[in-house]
Design a protein around this motif. Structure first.
Motif, PDB file in Angstrom:
ATOM      1  N   LEU A   7       2.005  -1.496   5.148  1.00  0.00           N
ATOM      2  CA  LEU A   7       1.652  -1.411   3.375  1.00  0.00           C
ATOM      3  C   LEU A   7       1.149  -2.697   3.101  1.00  0.00           C
ATOM      4  N   GLN A   8       1.497  -3.788   3.617  1.00  0.00           N
ATOM      5  CA  GLN A   8       0.766  -5.057   3.140  1.00  0.00           C
ATOM      6  C   GLN A   8      -0.589  -5.098   3.843  1.00  0.00           C
ATOM      7  N   ARG A   9      -0.543  -4.752   5.260  1.00  0.00           N
ATOM      8  CA  ARG A   9      -1.892  -4.859   5.904  1.00  0.00           C
ATOM      9  C   ARG A   9      -3.284  -3.866   5.257  1.00  0.00           C
ATOM     10  N   VAL A  10      -2.839  -2.815   4.526  1.00  0.00           N
ATOM     11  CA  VAL A  10      -3.919  -2.028   3.963  1.00  0.00           C
ATOM     12  C   VAL A  10      -4.623  -2.936   3.054  1.00  0.00           C
ATOM     13  N   PRO A  11      -4.117  -3.509   2.089  1.00  0.00           N
ATOM     14  CA  PRO A  11      -4.832  -4.347   0.988  1.00  0.00           C
ATOM     15  C   PRO A  11      -5.540  -5.443   1.607  1.00  0.00           C
ATOM     16  N   LEU A  49      -7.826   2.672   9.257  1.00  0.00           N
ATOM     17  CA  LEU A  49      -7.364   2.623   7.662  1.00  0.00           C
ATOM     18  C   LEU A  49      -6.152   3.885   7.864  1.00  0.00           C
ATOM     19  N   ARG A  50      -6.652   5.064   8.401  1.00  0.00           N
ATOM     20  CA  ARG A  50      -6.115   6.043   8.470  1.00  0.00           C
ATOM     21  C   ARG A  50      -4.749   6.175   9.214  1.00  0.00           C
ATOM     22  N   ASP A  51      -4.941   5.311  10.536  1.00  0.00           N
ATOM     23  CA  ASP A  51      -3.869   5.022  11.338  1.00  0.00           C
ATOM     24  C   ASP A  51      -2.844   4.289  10.561  1.00  0.00           C
ATOM     25  N   LEU A  52      -3.056   3.130   9.918  1.00  0.00           N
ATOM     26  CA  LEU A  52      -2.113   2.411   9.290  1.00  0.00           C
ATOM     27  C   LEU A  52      -1.530   3.332   8.199  1.00  0.00           C
ATOM     28  N   LEU A  53      -2.146   4.137   7.664  1.00  0.00           N
ATOM     29  CA  LEU A  53      -1.619   4.922   6.174  1.00  0.00           C
ATOM     30  C   LEU A  53      -0.642   5.663   7.193  1.00  0.00           C
ATOM     31  N   GLU A  54      -0.861   6.131   8.116  1.00  0.00           N
ATOM     32  CA  GLU A  54       0.069   7.153   8.830  1.00  0.00           C
ATOM     33  C   GLU A  54       1.399   6.573   9.183  1.00  0.00           C
ATOM     34  N   GLN A  55       1.328   5.114   9.426  1.00  0.00           N
ATOM     35  CA  GLN A  55       2.511   4.628   9.631  1.00  0.00           C
ATOM     36  C   GLN A  55       3.585   4.305   8.407  1.00  0.00           C
ATOM     37  N   ILE A  56       3.209   4.875   7.098  1.00  0.00           N
ATOM     38  CA  ILE A  56       3.814   4.422   5.808  1.00  0.00           C
ATOM     39  C   ILE A  56       4.538   5.617   5.543  1.00  0.00           C
ATOM     40  N   PRO A  57       6.033   5.485   5.784  1.00  0.00           N
ATOM     41  CA  PRO A  57       7.010   6.651   5.414  1.00  0.00           C
ATOM     42  C   PRO A  57       6.761   7.169   4.020  1.00  0.00           C
ATOM     43  N   GLY A  58       6.552   8.514   3.898  1.00  0.00           N
ATOM     44  CA  GLY A  58       6.439   9.185   2.699  1.00  0.00           C
ATOM     45  C   GLY A  58       5.198   9.355   2.173  1.00  0.00           C
ATOM     46  N   LEU A  59       3.958   8.882   2.814  1.00  0.00           N
ATOM     47  CA  LEU A  59       2.685   9.119   2.310  1.00  0.00           C
ATOM     48  C   LEU A  59       2.303   9.973   3.015  1.00  0.00           C
ATOM     49  N   ALA A  60       1.680  11.309   2.356  1.00  0.00           N
ATOM     50  CA  ALA A  60       1.149  12.202   2.862  1.00  0.00           C
ATOM     51  C   ALA A  60      -0.421  12.186   2.526  1.00  0.00           C
ATOM     52  N   GLY A  61      -1.093  12.964   3.346  1.00  0.00           N
ATOM     53  CA  GLY A  61      -2.721  12.985   3.154  1.00  0.00           C
ATOM     54  C   GLY A  61      -3.466  11.527   3.629  1.00  0.00           C
ATOM     55  N   GLN A 104      -5.921  -2.248  -8.258  1.00  0.00           N
ATOM     56  CA  GLN A 104      -5.821  -1.091  -7.768  1.00  0.00           C
ATOM     57  C   GLN A 104      -5.103  -0.780  -6.547  1.00  0.00           C
ATOM     58  N   LEU A 105      -4.849  -1.522  -5.523  1.00  0.00           N
ATOM     59  CA  LEU A 105      -4.126  -1.460  -4.441  1.00  0.00           C
ATOM     60  C   LEU A 105      -2.797  -1.647  -4.841  1.00  0.00           C
ATOM     61  N   ALA A 106      -2.348  -2.529  -5.715  1.00  0.00           N
ATOM     62  CA  ALA A 106      -1.070  -2.904  -5.986  1.00  0.00           C
ATOM     63  C   ALA A 106      -0.404  -1.639  -6.790  1.00  0.00           C
ATOM     64  N   ALA A 107      -1.360  -0.892  -7.717  1.00  0.00           N
ATOM     65  CA  ALA A 107      -0.795   0.299  -8.102  1.00  0.00           C
ATOM     66  C   ALA A 107      -0.558   1.482  -7.120  1.00  0.00           C
ATOM     67  N   PHE A 108      -1.529   1.368  -6.167  1.00  0.00           N
ATOM     68  CA  PHE A 108      -1.389   2.423  -5.175  1.00  0.00           C
ATOM     69  C   PHE A 108      -0.184   2.155  -4.316  1.00  0.00           C
ATOM     70  N   THR A 109       0.254   0.842  -3.924  1.00  0.00           N
ATOM     71  CA  THR A 109       1.254   0.542  -3.229  1.00  0.00           C
ATOM     72  C   THR A 109       2.764   0.759  -3.920  1.00  0.00           C
ATOM     73  N   ALA A 110       2.393   0.500  -5.299  1.00  0.00           N
ATOM     74  CA  ALA A 110       3.825   0.830  -6.204  1.00  0.00           C
ATOM     75  C   ALA A 110       3.959   2.507  -6.137  1.00  0.00           C
ATOM     76  N   THR A 111       3.022   3.235  -6.098  1.00  0.00           N
ATOM     77  CA  THR A 111       3.273   4.657  -6.133  1.00  0.00           C
ATOM     78  C   THR A 111       3.704   5.026  -4.763  1.00  0.00           C
ATOM     79  N   VAL A 112       3.167   4.495  -3.785  1.00  0.00           N
ATOM     80  CA  VAL A 112       3.743   4.609  -2.379  1.00  0.00           C
ATOM     81  C   VAL A 112       5.317   4.603  -2.549  1.00  0.00           C
ATOM     82  N   LEU A 113       5.586   3.319  -3.030  1.00  0.00           N
ATOM     83  CA  LEU A 113       6.961   2.791  -2.839  1.00  0.00           C
ATOM     84  C   LEU A 113       7.813   3.716  -3.695  1.00  0.00           C
ATOM     85  N   GLY A 114       7.434   4.186  -4.929  1.00  0.00           N
ATOM     86  CA  GLY A 114       7.952   5.095  -5.779  1.00  0.00           C
ATOM     87  C   GLY A 114       8.272   6.354  -5.172  1.00  0.00           C
TER      88      GLY A 114
END
Length: 202
Positions: free
Chosen positions: A90-94, A135-147, A185-195
């Protein structure tokens, strides 16, 4: 006088070609203006040398891009935080997207030239597939994130070379301003994912 090593000559020619291409792409109005003949003349080598070494203009652009990108690639695969593998996804993506944006800001016309080698679409270039997969592989490691696959495409769109060239060139947006807007924008994305994760856990 000892004969010069062909390998040393080839390495010297390659360095001269890359330096000449760097200068030509940095100073051009459009990457299409830079030809193999221009690069050969600026590097002080024969045009045949370029074609033997790189195959064609696309091969040369790809080789130059890979060489200039190597420090970023090394930081991603084995470097320290925030880009290195020890950093949570989640920190590596930004950090990854900021590194891509900075690279394209510093190599604007080279990036445009590379994205222009993908037939009728920049998404068909080999480098795009590598960035997307990472980037896809990193995102797939984030729990709760779909797509993750589509999300990777959407996030990378903010670093497309034509967009970077338009904002930094046509609109004269300062580099730090663009980086800050991407961070927001990425902070907003991160906040959405955490929410989303919180909602799933709740």
């Amino acid at each position: 006088m000892p004969e010069r090593s062909p390998r040393k000559d080839a390495a010297r020619n390659r360095a001269a070609v890359f330096a000449a291409a760097d200068a030509l792409f940095a100073g051009c109005r459009s990457p299409e203006e830079v030809t193999m003949a221009d690069i050969a003349a600026a590097a002080g080598v024969g045009k045949g040398t370029l074609f033997r070494a790189f195959g064609d203009r696309t091969g040369l652009i790809g080789a130059l891009y890979e060489a200039r990108l190597e420090p970023v690639r090394n930081a991603i695969t084995e470097g320290p935080p925030p880009l290195g593998p020890a950093t949570p996804p989640l920190q590596r993506v930004p950090a990854l997207l900021d590194a891509v944006l900075c690279f394209k800001l510093d190599n604007r016309h080279l990036a445009l030239a590379l994205e222009g080698t993908g037939a009728d679409s920049p998404y068909r270039t080999a480098h795009y597939e590598r960035w997307h997969s990472l980037l896809r592989d990193l995102l797939e490691q984030i729990p709760g994130l779909a797509g993750a696959d589509f999300t990777a495409h959407a996030l990378l769109a903010a670093t497309r070379a034509d967009l970077v060239a338009y904002l930094a060139g046509d609109k004269s947006a300062p580099s730090e301003e663009l980086r800050e807007e991407l961070r927001e924008q990425l902070a907003a994305f991160t906040a959405t994912v955490l929410g989303t994760r919180g909602a799933v856990r709740g």
